[in-house]
Design a protein around this motif. Structure first.
Motif, PDB file in Angstrom:
ATOM      1  N   TRP A 194       0.792  -1.221   0.000  1.00 27.34           N
ATOM      2  CA  TRP A 194       0.000   0.000   0.000  1.00 27.34           C
ATOM      3  C   TRP A 194       0.831   1.280   0.000  1.00 27.34           C
ATOM      4  O   TRP A 194       0.569   2.178  -0.817  1.00 27.34           O
ATOM      5  CB  TRP A 194      -0.969  -0.003   1.187  1.00 27.34           C
ATOM      6  CG  TRP A 194      -2.293  -0.642   0.875  1.00 27.34           C
ATOM      7  CD1 TRP A 194      -2.818  -1.758   1.436  1.00 27.34           C
ATOM      8  CD2 TRP A 194      -3.251  -0.184  -0.085  1.00 27.34           C
ATOM      9  NE1 TRP A 194      -4.054  -2.043   0.882  1.00 27.34           N
ATOM     10  CE2 TRP A 194      -4.340  -1.090  -0.043  1.00 27.34           C
ATOM     11  CE3 TRP A 194      -3.295   0.878  -0.979  1.00 27.34           C
ATOM     12  CZ2 TRP A 194      -5.459  -0.949  -0.859  1.00 27.34           C
ATOM     13  CZ3 TRP A 194      -4.410   1.020  -1.786  1.00 27.34           C
ATOM     14  CH2 TRP A 194      -5.479   0.120  -1.723  1.00 27.34           C
ATOM     15  N   PRO A 195       1.824   1.458   0.852  1.00 23.89           N
ATOM     16  CA  PRO A 195       2.586   2.728   0.823  1.00 23.89           C
ATOM     17  C   PRO A 195       3.240   2.995  -0.526  1.00 23.89           C
ATOM     18  O   PRO A 195       3.191   4.119  -1.041  1.00 23.89           O
ATOM     19  CB  PRO A 195       3.629   2.527   1.928  1.00 23.89           C
ATOM     20  CG  PRO A 195       3.014   1.534   2.851  1.00 23.89           C
ATOM     21  CD  PRO A 195       2.246   0.600   1.973  1.00 23.89           C
ATOM     22  N   VAL A 196       3.852   1.965  -1.111  1.00 21.97           N
ATOM     23  CA  VAL A 196       4.502   2.142  -2.408  1.00 21.97           C
ATOM     24  C   VAL A 196       3.459   2.408  -3.492  1.00 21.97           C
ATOM     25  O   VAL A 196       3.661   3.247  -4.378  1.00 21.97           O
ATOM     26  CB  VAL A 196       5.356   0.913  -2.760  1.00 21.97           C
ATOM     27  CG1 VAL A 196       6.022   1.096  -4.117  1.00 21.97           C
ATOM     28  CG2 VAL A 196       6.410   0.668  -1.691  1.00 21.97           C
ATOM     29  N   ALA A 197       2.311   1.695  -3.410  1.00 20.05           N
ATOM     30  CA  ALA A 197       1.254   1.882  -4.401  1.00 20.05           C
ATOM     31  C   ALA A 197       0.692   3.294  -4.345  1.00 20.05           C
ATOM     32  O   ALA A 197       0.477   3.934  -5.387  1.00 20.05           O
ATOM     33  CB  ALA A 197       0.142   0.860  -4.176  1.00 20.05           C
ATOM     34  N   ILE A 198       0.463   3.810  -3.141  1.00 17.12           N
ATOM     35  CA  ILE A 198      -0.095   5.160  -3.004  1.00 17.12           C
ATOM     36  C   ILE A 198       0.893   6.213  -3.485  1.00 17.12           C
ATOM     37  O   ILE A 198       0.528   7.161  -4.189  1.00 17.12           O
ATOM     38  CB  ILE A 198      -0.497   5.405  -1.531  1.00 17.12           C
ATOM     39  CG1 ILE A 198      -1.671   4.485  -1.157  1.00 17.12           C
ATOM     40  CG2 ILE A 198      -0.860   6.866  -1.302  1.00 17.12           C
ATOM     41  CD1 ILE A 198      -2.051   4.530   0.308  1.00 17.12           C
ATOM     42  N   LEU A 199       2.160   6.063  -3.140  1.00 17.13           N
ATOM     43  CA  LEU A 199       3.164   7.024  -3.587  1.00 17.13           C
ATOM     44  C   LEU A 199       3.318   6.982  -5.103  1.00 17.13           C
ATOM     45  O   LEU A 199       3.366   8.019  -5.770  1.00 17.13           O
ATOM     46  CB  LEU A 199       4.495   6.741  -2.902  1.00 17.13           C
ATOM     47  CG  LEU A 199       5.604   7.787  -3.096  1.00 17.13           C
ATOM     48  CD1 LEU A 199       6.475   7.887  -1.841  1.00 17.13           C
ATOM     49  CD2 LEU A 199       6.504   7.453  -4.285  1.00 17.13           C
ATOM     50  N   PHE A 200       3.384   5.783  -5.662  1.00 17.09           N
ATOM     51  CA  PHE A 200       3.550   5.629  -7.108  1.00 17.09           C
ATOM     52  C   PHE A 200       2.347   6.191  -7.853  1.00 17.09           C
ATOM     53  O   PHE A 200       2.490   6.875  -8.874  1.00 17.09           O
ATOM     54  CB  PHE A 200       3.754   4.156  -7.441  1.00 17.09           C
ATOM     55  CG  PHE A 200       4.148   3.906  -8.874  1.00 17.09           C
ATOM     56  CD1 PHE A 200       5.147   4.648  -9.478  1.00 17.09           C
ATOM     57  CD2 PHE A 200       3.537   2.907  -9.613  1.00 17.09           C
ATOM     58  CE1 PHE A 200       5.519   4.415 -10.796  1.00 17.09           C
ATOM     59  CE2 PHE A 200       3.902   2.660 -10.922  1.00 17.09           C
ATOM     60  CZ  PHE A 200       4.898   3.420 -11.513  1.00 17.09           C
ATOM     61  N   ALA A 201       1.143   5.962  -7.339  1.00 20.31           N
ATOM     62  CA  ALA A 201      -0.060   6.472  -8.002  1.00 20.31           C
ATOM     63  C   ALA A 201      -0.107   7.992  -7.946  1.00 20.31           C
ATOM     64  O   ALA A 201      -0.621   8.640  -8.869  1.00 20.31           O
ATOM     65  CB  ALA A 201      -1.309   5.884  -7.343  1.00 20.31           C
ATOM     66  N   GLY A 202       0.433   8.583  -6.860  1.00 17.24           N
ATOM     67  CA  GLY A 202       0.497  10.039  -6.798  1.00 17.24           C
ATOM     68  C   GLY A 202       1.361  10.608  -7.902  1.00 17.24           C
ATOM     69  O   GLY A 202       1.029  11.621  -8.526  1.00 17.24           O
ATOM     70  N   ILE A 203       2.487   9.939  -8.170  1.00 13.58           N
ATOM     71  CA  ILE A 203       3.368  10.409  -9.241  1.00 13.58           C
ATOM     72  C   ILE A 203       2.716  10.188 -10.605  1.00 13.58           C
ATOM     73  O   ILE A 203       2.946  10.960 -11.548  1.00 13.58           O
ATOM     74  CB  ILE A 203       4.722   9.677  -9.183  1.00 13.58           C
ATOM     75  CG1 ILE A 203       5.329   9.771  -7.787  1.00 13.58           C
ATOM     76  CG2 ILE A 203       5.695  10.257 -10.183  1.00 13.58           C
ATOM     77  CD1 ILE A 203       6.578   8.935  -7.600  1.00 13.58           C
TER      78      ILE A 203
END
Length: 619
Positions: free
Chosen positions: A114-123
């Protein structure tokens, strides 16, 4: 390998890829990816981590900061107003919707935690003007959808960075204080972002105050500006991790909207710095890839890419534009076109290095970001023309000409080009001088071409050539010099013969446009000939009727001005260039009136009478 040699190789590969992209028309970002990947993991010529060690992370961070500042400096709200409400909807509704849908897809389909997915989706909310603009020029889309795509890319570049900063800071706080609640984590983040924004704004205000007042000499303006950006970035980071990205983004946006006239002169150098940074960062990040990083590119990530293309982007666009004035065919076009670019890779590369510090596996982000860039550029680059045609939003793809100065000569030239279906625009600051152009129905722009407001009101994208032909040759040179960087030094032309640079009484060739006509006619020359009845003539070449035959048909005093190829490309006959005419070209010449013999006049009258007789009537 020595660091100096690695730096030289990075520069050579990056700029070489950019040059090859210019020559071939291929996407520069794909060529840079191929060059870096070839030099790094495949051939093993160098390893950025081994060459630079602990310096790699701050180098990437400062490079990203300067790129975001340059992107913010492109965001002028005065020009954004002309794009309509579609852009605002894609910002206000599209960014959060895209972030939400992207996070769900990255976690549930791509398999990211989840943390990586949320950060990546923000970019992933970024699209990137460095790839959007070339695609729009390639496909020649109608003005409104092109403007929405352009400004979505410009606005969302800094917003995607801010989304990544917010996500990273939130998860960093949670990692440091696992028992902290939402209200203990979010308010400090908001406060830090506000403080960083204030720092960036104050720095922009200081630049806007000092530069026009002569507090900084011209030769120091670029160094002072770049140093200020780095200082603001580093100082803000000491207050809060990654707050510097917020500060430099706000600084760039603030400067862009403070109407600082003295910043205009540094734009070319600013863009040069951006090209160098983009090239260097892209080569470094792609060379840092390891084959282990590509293990994440499995079937689940392939499904995520399909979801990104066919579910996340369409859902984001169609929901954001519900109830808007944008027609449905344009909405569908916007829902498909969303190529990603350098900002996605640069920010992903930066946070890939930082996520490991808070206990998350961020190495996947570099490989995943490159995969998204390649997939979107290939998918959208090869289909944009077809989709635009199917949805009936295809614009004219013929290159056009801007003519500065409304005179009898320029109006006659514009009228000839309009007959040949070449886009043309007559620009003049005098409403009175524009009267003949308006009476002829020629496209015109009333305004000073050198005024900065012109950049916001006149779209230069359709025009590949500029001709400055006012009554003042020095002003013509000033216009050509101003637009040489944007249009190209070899595509700005003016009346008047080129001169010897050693003559201190004349304007040097370095600031002039290329001279129109091989003979170098000046303003007085064309005005005098215009008064004598000289006209523009067009001659279509074919396999049977070549260039030499066309020359023989024209009067001896005629001067070749330009040729227009079948695809609309314009080439001028000048003292420095002589295009090679071929079948299908149309030659435009400036010629004296043809004097016919009495026999030729009588024959023409007889022919005209013959055509006017009713059908079936005997001679």
């Amino acid at each position: 390998m020595e660091q100096t040699l690695v730096i030289a190789m990075v520069g050579m590969l990056g700029i070489g890829a950019q040059w090859l992209a210019w020559r071939t028309g291929w996407p520069a970002i794909v060529l840079m990816l191929a060059a870096g990947f070839l030099a790094g993991p495949i051939l093993g010529l160098f390893s950025p981590e081994h060459a630079f060690g602990d310096l790699l992370e701050p180098m990437v961070a400062i490079g990203v900061a300067l790129i975001l500042f340059e992107g913010g400096l492109s965001l002028d709200f005065r020009e954004l107003r002309h794009a309509g409400d579609g852009v605002w909807r894609l910002v206000i509704f599209g960014v959060p919707l895209g972030w939400l849908f992207g996070s769900l897809a990255a976690h549930s389909i791509g398999g990211l935690e989840w943390p990586v997915a949320i950060l990546f989706a923000g970019i992933l909310v970024v699209t990137g003007p460095t790839v959007v603009m070339p695609l729009l020029r390639q496909s020649s889309v109608q003005p409104r959808p092109a403007a929405i795509l352009k400004w979505e890319a410009i606005v969302n570049d800094p917003l995607g960075a801010l989304c990544a900063v917010v996500a990273y800071e939130y998860f960093r706080r949670i990692a440091e204080f696992p028992d902290a609640g939402l209200f203990e984590v979010v308010p400090p983040l908001i406060l830090a972002a506000i403080i960083a924004g204030i720092i960036g704004y104050v720095a922009a205000a200081a630049i806007a105050w000092s530069f026009p007042r002569g507090a900084v000499p011209e030769y120091l303006k670029v160094p002072v500006l770049l140093t200020t950006v780095i200082v603001v970035f580093v100082f803000s980071n000491t207050i809060e991790h990654e707050a510097g990205l917020v500060a430099v983004t706000v600084m760039g946006i603030a400067l862009a909207n403070m109407n600082v006239q003295s910043l205009r002169s540094i734009h070319p150098f600013k863009q040069n710095v951006a090209v160098l940074l983009i090239s260097g960062l892209f080569i470094l990040l792609s060379a840092s890839l390891e084959f282990a990083d590509l293990a994440y590119l499995n079937w689940s990530f392939g499904l995520f890419l399909l979801a990104l293309l066919f579910v996340v982007r369409p859902a984001t666009i169609l929901l954001s534009l519900l109830g808007s004035s944008v027609p449905w065919n344009e909405r569908l076009f916007l829902a498909w076109i969303a190529p990603r670019g350098i900002v996605l890779v640069a920010i992903s590369g930066l946070f890939a290095l930082r996520l490991a510090d808070i206990g998350f596996d961020g190495r996947a982000l570099i490989g995943l970001s490159f995969a998204v860039v390649v997939a979107t550029i290939v998918a959208h680059g090869f289909t944009i023309d077809l989709v635009a045609r199917l949805l009936k939003i295809k614009g004219s793809n013929r290159p056009g000409m801007i003519i500065v100065g409304s005179t009898p000569w320029t109006n006659a030239l514009a009228d000839m080009l309009r007959e040949m279906e070449t886009p043309v625009m007559v620009v003049d600051s005098s409403w009175q001088r524009l009267a003949p152009a308006r009476q002829k129905g020629l496209p015109f722009y009333h305004g000073e071409i050198l005024n900065e407001a012109t950049e916001h009101n006149l779209d230069l994208t359709p025009y590949s050539v500029l001709v400055a032909a006012t009554e003042n040759e020095a002003y013509n040179a000033l216009v050509c010099n101003e637009f040489a960087y944007e249009i190209g030094r070899d595509r700005v032309f003016q009346l008047g013969e080129s001169v010897d640079d050693r003559d201190r009484h004349t304007l040097p060739n370095s600031i002039r446009g290329r001279a129109l006509f091989e003979s170098g006619f000046g303003v007085e020359d064309v005005n005098e000939r215009q008064a004598q009845g000289w006209v523009f003539r067009k001659t279509k070449l074919s396999d049977e009727f070549g260039f030499e035959a066309a020359q023989q048909r024209l009067p001896d005093a005629a001067n070749m001005l330009l040729l227009v190829r079948h695809d609309g490309t314009i080439r001028f006959f000048t003292h420095a260039a002589h295009p090679e005419p071929r079948a299908g070209d149309t030659i435009v010449s400036f010629s004296p009136p043809q004097r016919r013999t009495p026999g030729e006049v009588a024959a023409k009258r007889a022919s005209k009478k013959q055509k006017q007789r009713p059908a079936g009537e005997n001679a």
